[in-house]
Design a protein around this motif. Structure first.
Motif, PDB file in Angstrom:
ATOM      1  N   ALA A  13     -21.584 -79.261-149.489  1.00  0.00           N
ATOM      2  CA  ALA A  13     -23.008 -79.590-149.446  1.00  0.00           C
ATOM      3  C   ALA A  13     -23.844 -78.334-149.651  1.00  0.00           C
ATOM      4  CB  ALA A  13     -23.350 -80.240-148.106  1.00  0.00           C
ATOM      5  N   GLY A  14     -24.825 -78.436-150.546  1.00  0.00           N
ATOM      6  CA  GLY A  14     -25.699 -77.307-150.811  1.00  0.00           C
ATOM      7  C   GLY A  14     -25.069 -76.213-151.643  1.00  0.00           C
ATOM      8  N   TYR A  15     -24.011 -76.535-152.383  1.00  0.00           N
ATOM      9  CA  TYR A  15     -23.305 -75.509-153.154  1.00  0.00           C
ATOM     10  C   TYR A  15     -24.209 -74.831-154.177  1.00  0.00           C
ATOM     11  CZ  TYR A  15     -22.891 -78.227-157.504  1.00  0.00           C
ATOM     12  OH  TYR A  15     -23.157 -78.895-158.659  1.00  0.00           O
ATOM     13  N   ASP A  16     -25.255 -75.533-154.661  1.00  0.00           N
ATOM     14  CA  ASP A  16     -26.159 -74.970-155.656  1.00  0.00           C
ATOM     15  C   ASP A  16     -27.560 -74.716-155.102  1.00  0.00           C
ATOM     16  OD1 ASP A  16     -26.811 -77.637-155.310  1.00  0.00           O
ATOM     17  OD2 ASP A  16     -27.099 -78.049-157.445  1.00  0.00           O
ATOM     18  N   THR A  17     -27.669 -74.631-153.771  1.00  0.00           N
ATOM     19  CA  THR A  17     -28.947 -74.371-153.104  1.00  0.00           C
ATOM     20  C   THR A  17     -28.958 -72.952-152.560  1.00  0.00           C
ATOM     21  OG1 THR A  17     -29.147 -76.696-152.460  1.00  0.00           O
ATOM     22  CG2 THR A  17     -30.496 -75.093-151.247  1.00  0.00           C
ATOM     23  N   GLU A  18     -30.006 -72.223-152.819  1.00  0.00           N
ATOM     24  CA  GLU A  18     -30.107 -70.835-152.362  1.00  0.00           C
ATOM     25  C   GLU A  18     -30.097 -70.774-150.842  1.00  0.00           C
ATOM     26  OE1 GLU A  18     -33.514 -67.549-152.882  1.00  0.00           O
ATOM     27  OE2 GLU A  18     -32.552 -68.153-154.780  1.00  0.00           O
ATOM     28  N   ARG A  19     -29.203 -69.959-150.309  1.00  0.00           N
ATOM     29  CA  ARG A  19     -29.051 -69.846-148.862  1.00  0.00           C
ATOM     30  C   ARG A  19     -29.690 -68.559-148.356  1.00  0.00           C
ATOM     31  NH1 ARG A  19     -22.645 -70.649-148.567  1.00  0.00           N
ATOM     32  NH2 ARG A  19     -22.926 -69.465-146.638  1.00  0.00           N
ATOM     33  N   GLU A  20     -30.176 -68.632-147.142  1.00  0.00           N
ATOM     34  CA  GLU A  20     -30.743 -67.445-146.495  1.00  0.00           C
ATOM     35  C   GLU A  20     -29.634 -66.668-145.787  1.00  0.00           C
ATOM     36  OE1 GLU A  20     -33.824 -66.455-146.850  1.00  0.00           O
ATOM     37  OE2 GLU A  20     -34.334 -68.238-148.041  1.00  0.00           O
ATOM     38  N   GLY A  21     -29.845 -65.387-145.657  1.00  0.00           N
ATOM     39  CA  GLY A  21     -28.958 -64.566-144.838  1.00  0.00           C
ATOM     40  C   GLY A  21     -27.624 -64.239-145.458  1.00  0.00           C
ATOM     41  N   ILE A  22     -27.496 -64.362-146.777  1.00  0.00           N
ATOM     42  CA  ILE A  22     -26.244 -63.980-147.427  1.00  0.00           C
ATOM     43  C   ILE A  22     -26.528 -62.884-148.452  1.00  0.00           C
ATOM     44  CG2 ILE A  22     -25.249 -66.287-147.148  1.00  0.00           C
ATOM     45  CD1 ILE A  22     -25.658 -66.703-150.192  1.00  0.00           C
ATOM     46  N   ALA A  23     -25.516 -62.131-148.766  1.00  0.00           N
ATOM     47  CA  ALA A  23     -25.653 -61.104-149.804  1.00  0.00           C
ATOM     48  C   ALA A  23     -25.797 -61.776-151.166  1.00  0.00           C
ATOM     49  CB  ALA A  23     -24.436 -60.183-149.783  1.00  0.00           C
ATOM     50  N   ARG A  24     -26.574 -61.168-152.037  1.00  0.00           N
ATOM     51  CA  ARG A  24     -26.821 -61.752-153.347  1.00  0.00           C
ATOM     52  C   ARG A  24     -26.371 -60.807-154.458  1.00  0.00           C
ATOM     53  NH1 ARG A  24     -29.535 -65.997-151.788  1.00  0.00           N
ATOM     54  NH2 ARG A  24     -31.156 -65.852-150.197  1.00  0.00           N
ATOM     55  N   GLY A  25     -25.924 -61.428-155.539  1.00  0.00           N
ATOM     56  CA  GLY A  25     -25.638 -60.661-156.727  1.00  0.00           C
ATOM     57  C   GLY A  25     -26.905 -60.452-157.531  1.00  0.00           C
ATOM     58  N   GLU A  26     -26.752 -59.841-158.681  1.00  0.00           N
ATOM     59  CA  GLU A  26     -27.890 -59.614-159.568  1.00  0.00           C
ATOM     60  C   GLU A  26     -27.585 -60.199-160.934  1.00  0.00           C
ATOM     61  OE1 GLU A  26     -28.979 -55.532-159.765  1.00  0.00           O
ATOM     62  OE2 GLU A  26     -29.367 -55.358-157.614  1.00  0.00           O
TER      63      GLU A  26
END
Length: 261
Positions: A13-26
């Motif tokens: 669930a939410g696999y394509d939803t932007e999550r808060e509190g995680i590291a992000r790529g560029e």
């Protein structure tokens, strides 16, 4: 591995939803010189969270459809969100994802008559642009592994056909190949795999998926049948859907978890 796998139609669930509190790529746009076309060309590149901490990375070349360009996945498929979430769940091997423009011609914008003969031909010319220009550029400018076991190609629709055409024609370059709803630009199975047993020995993963409502599903059906007839291991995923983004995003989500393992 040549049966329909229903497990691969299920996403977190939410696999394509932007999550808060995680590291992000560029994800950024690059420009590389193309001797094939004769002018600089654009591609987008996703680098994962923590890059370049992993040292050397595998590379996935992810291709768009006939009406898109290097930004189609970014604009409609949220690849950076899907991949960031998978990294946060520790479900991906370290990889860079390159999103090229598969229309290799001087004016490669997705405009005008997209089925014009010169534009269709440009999708075939892309094989030379990819192998002779883009891959060498990526390998010269990013810390990537350069053997076939660390190089994958996948795409949607027209790009799915390209992925099969290019990948299966260059098994010395690619060990991992994915096609999400491949379009009729894909070569007939007998031309794709004239030596099926050789391909079976070399492939680490051949992924083929399509929606059950897709009007182009016959293209995937005939390929799946040929692969099964000749005992070529592959994952065939038939899921509920049309020729559309839910199927293609799931393809990326599932395929990216399997490559380079």
């Amino acid at each position: 591995m040549n049966e329909n796998k229903s497990d691969y139609t299920i996403q977190t669930a939410g696999y394509d939803t932007e999550r808060e509190g995680i590291a992000r790529g560029e994800i950024c746009t690059i420009e590389y010189p193309s001797r094939t076309v004769g002018n600089p060309r654009k591609a987008m590149v996703y680098t994962p969270p923590g890059y370049p901490a992993a040292g050397e990375y595998s590379v996935l070349y992810l291709l768009h459809g006939i009406g898109g360009d290097e930004s189609e996945w970014y604009n409609h498929g949220k690849p950076q969100v899907i991949l960031d979430n998978l990294y946060a769940n520790q479900l991906l091997k370290p990889m860079i994802v390159v999103l090229p423009n598969g229309r290799a011609m001087p004016n490669d914008r997705a405009e005008g008559e997209i089925f014009a003969p010169d534009k269709v031909q440009a999708f075939e010319t892309f094989e030379s642009d990819l192998l002779d220009d883009l891959i060498p550029y990526i390998e010269a400018n990013y810390p990537v592994l350069t053997d076939r076991m660390h190089r994958a190609i996948a795409g949607l629709s027209m790009g799915g056909g390209q992925s099969l055409n290019i990948g299966l024609n260059n098994l010395d370059r690619f060990a991992w190949i994915g096609a999400f709803s491949p379009a009729p630009n894909m070569r007939p199975p007998e031309q794709l795999l004239p030596e099926p047993q050789k391909a079976a020995e070399l492939l680490s993963l051949l992924w083929l998926s399509c929606g059950d409502l897709d009007s182009l599903k016959n293209v995937s059906d005939r390929t799946h049948a040929y692969l099964s007839q000749h005992s070529v291991p592959h994952l065939w995923v038939e899921e509920h859907g049309d020729h559309d983004w839910p199927v293609w995003k799931n393809g990326l989500y599932q395929f990216s978890k399997l490559v380079f393992s």
